[in-house]
Design an enzyme around this catalytic site. Structure first.
Site, mmCIF file in Angstrom:
data_model
loop_
_atom_site.group_PDB
_atom_site.id
_atom_site.type_symbol
_atom_site.label_atom_id
_atom_site.label_comp_id
_atom_site.label_asym_id
_atom_site.label_seq_id
_atom_site.Cartn_x
_atom_site.Cartn_y
_atom_site.Cartn_z
ATOM 1 N N GLY A 12 0.846 -1.199 0.000
ATOM 2 C CA GLY A 12 0.000 0.000 0.000
ATOM 3 C C GLY A 12 0.878 1.245 0.000
ATOM 4 O O GLY A 12 2.095 1.165 0.175
ATOM 5 N N SER A 14 2.616 4.851 0.956
ATOM 6 C CA SER A 14 3.324 5.330 2.140
ATOM 7 C C SER A 14 2.313 5.951 3.114
ATOM 8 O O SER A 14 1.433 6.716 2.695
ATOM 9 C CB SER A 14 4.355 6.382 1.721
ATOM 10 O OG SER A 14 4.950 6.937 2.865
ATOM 11 N N GLY A 15 2.415 5.607 4.368
ATOM 12 C CA GLY A 15 1.525 6.175 5.380
ATOM 13 C C GLY A 15 0.165 5.501 5.487
ATOM 14 O O GLY A 15 -0.670 5.895 6.301
ATOM 15 N N ALA A 16 -0.058 4.468 4.667
ATOM 16 C CA ALA A 16 -1.374 3.807 4.693
ATOM 17 C C ALA A 16 -1.587 3.032 5.992
ATOM 18 O O ALA A 16 -2.722 2.817 6.419
ATOM 19 C CB ALA A 16 -1.522 2.889 3.490
ATOM 20 N N GLY A 17 -0.494 2.591 6.602
ATOM 21 C CA GLY A 17 -0.633 1.875 7.880
ATOM 22 C C GLY A 17 0.068 0.525 7.944
ATOM 23 O O GLY A 17 -0.097 -0.221 8.905
ATOM 24 N N LYS A 18 0.868 0.203 6.939
ATOM 25 C CA LYS A 18 1.519 -1.120 6.876
ATOM 26 C C LYS A 18 2.347 -1.407 8.133
ATOM 27 O O LYS A 18 2.211 -2.451 8.764
ATOM 28 C CB LYS A 18 2.426 -1.206 5.628
ATOM 29 C CG LYS A 18 1.705 -0.959 4.313
ATOM 30 C CD LYS A 18 2.628 -1.027 3.115
ATOM 31 C CE LYS A 18 3.682 0.059 3.050
ATOM 32 N NZ LYS A 18 3.141 1.440 2.952
ATOM 33 N N THR A 19 3.218 -0.476 8.476
ATOM 34 C CA THR A 19 4.106 -0.680 9.624
ATOM 35 C C THR A 19 3.326 -0.722 10.932
ATOM 36 O O THR A 19 3.547 -1.599 11.777
ATOM 37 C CB THR A 19 5.149 0.457 9.689
ATOM 38 O OG1 THR A 19 5.802 0.524 8.424
ATOM 39 C CG2 THR A 19 6.179 0.214 10.778
ATOM 40 N N SER A 87 5.780 -1.905 -2.230
ATOM 41 C CA SER A 87 5.689 -2.890 -3.317
ATOM 42 C C SER A 87 4.621 -2.515 -4.351
ATOM 43 O O SER A 87 3.584 -3.169 -4.448
ATOM 44 C CB SER A 87 5.468 -4.305 -2.780
ATOM 45 O OG SER A 87 4.677 -4.377 -1.628
HETATM 46 P P1 ADP Z 1 3.217 2.813 6.228
HETATM 47 O O1 ADP Z 1 4.022 1.772 6.960
HETATM 48 O O2 ADP Z 1 2.143 2.222 5.365
HETATM 49 O O3 ADP Z 1 4.071 3.816 5.506
HETATM 50 P P2 ADP Z 1 2.678 3.864 8.867
HETATM 51 O O4 ADP Z 1 2.218 2.646 9.608
HETATM 52 O O5 ADP Z 1 4.103 4.286 9.048
HETATM 53 O O6 ADP Z 1 2.382 3.644 7.307
HETATM 54 O O7 ADP Z 1 1.732 5.098 9.217
HETATM 55 C C1 ADP Z 1 0.322 4.983 9.255
HETATM 56 C C2 ADP Z 1 -0.280 6.126 10.069
HETATM 57 O O8 ADP Z 1 -1.718 6.054 9.985
HETATM 58 C C3 ADP Z 1 0.080 6.057 11.534
HETATM 59 O O9 ADP Z 1 0.309 7.365 11.987
HETATM 60 C C4 ADP Z 1 -1.184 5.469 12.179
HETATM 61 O O10 ADP Z 1 -1.335 5.865 13.519
HETATM 62 C C5 ADP Z 1 -2.291 6.034 11.300
HETATM 63 N N1 ADP Z 1 -3.537 5.226 11.260
HETATM 64 C C6 ADP Z 1 -4.774 5.705 11.397
HETATM 65 N N2 ADP Z 1 -5.692 4.712 11.320
HETATM 66 C C7 ADP Z 1 -5.028 3.579 11.132
HETATM 67 C C8 ADP Z 1 -5.422 2.204 10.969
HETATM 68 N N3 ADP Z 1 -6.692 1.808 10.982
HETATM 69 N N4 ADP Z 1 -4.448 1.300 10.769
HETATM 70 C C9 ADP Z 1 -3.149 1.683 10.736
HETATM 71 N N5 ADP Z 1 -2.709 2.949 10.879
HETATM 72 C C10 ADP Z 1 -3.641 3.906 11.081
#
Ligand code: ADP
Length: 176
Positions: A12, A14-19, A87
């Site tokens: 997904g 960047s920032g979607a929530g993967k980590t 990815s």
């Molecule tokens: P990625 O790894 O995809 O780049 P991150 O996990 O680093 O994304 O960041 C996702 C952000 O979205 C975090 O600040 C997290 O707190 C926020 N967030 C809000 N709602 C959710 C959710 N349902 N699941 C995961 N993250 C969420």
């Protein structure tokens, strides 16, 4: 007692929530007695194993090939392997699917407006200003998964709900 390994591949923007989801899932799996859990985080792997790679299509592909090599080693040896990489290219995710043991693709989905609003790492603003070339979703492609095992809509659901969906899938399919 040996455990059945698997690879959960979070994809997904960047920032979607993967980590965030992978970290919470790791905690939940450990709580449930799964001893061998390993996360592979795209940002961290890029600092070490893939520090020679950039964001061109070729480099992104090589990045995924290396990640799937490691994920395969882990998952075939009984480790619950949680991979969080953008990815963006479908054929490379399919490559990972073919090469990793018990592959589960999780599309961590979030709309662009929410991502720009969240802008966790301040990258969207910079990408929109043209300061980051090859930024997924802004100046670089993302090919949506066509048949992922799981879709998580993080704009609409809580972290708890996202983790619960993955746990239920693992449970239903006999992985945990
Ligand atoms: P990625 O790894 O995809 O780049 P991150 O996990 O680093 O994304 O960041 C996702 C952000 O979205 C975090 O600040 C997290 O707190 C926020 N967030 C809000 N709602 C959710 C959710 N349902 N699941 C995961 N993250 C969420």
């Amino acid at each position: 007692m040996s455990e059945e390994g698997f690879t959960i591949w979070f994809t997904g923007w960047s920032g979607a929530g993967k980590t965030t989801i992978a970290i919470a899932l790791e905690e939940e799996l450990k709580k449930r007695g799964i001893r061998y859990v390993q996360r592979l985080d795209g940002d961290i792997v890029r600092e070490g194993l893939c520090s020679d790679l950039g964001f061109s299509k070729n480099d992104r592909n090589e990045n995924i090939k290396r990640a799937s090599f490691v994920a395969e080693l882990l998952s075939k040896n009984g480790v619950a392997t949680l991979v969080s990489f953008i990815s963006p290219y479908r054929n490379l995710r399919d490559y990972a699917r073919e090469n990793c043991h018990n592959f589960i693709e999780v599309y961590v989905k979030c709309d662009k407006e929410t991502l720009i609003e969240r802008d966790v790492k301040g990258l969207y603003r910079q990408a929109i200003e043209g300061k980051i070339p090859e930024f997924t979703g802004i100046s670089d492609p993302y090919e949506e998964p066509l048949n992922p095992e799981i879709i998580l809509n993080t704009a609409d659901e809580t972290l708890f709900e996202s983790v619960k969906t993955v746990i239920e899938y693992l449970d239903k399919n006999g992985y945990i």
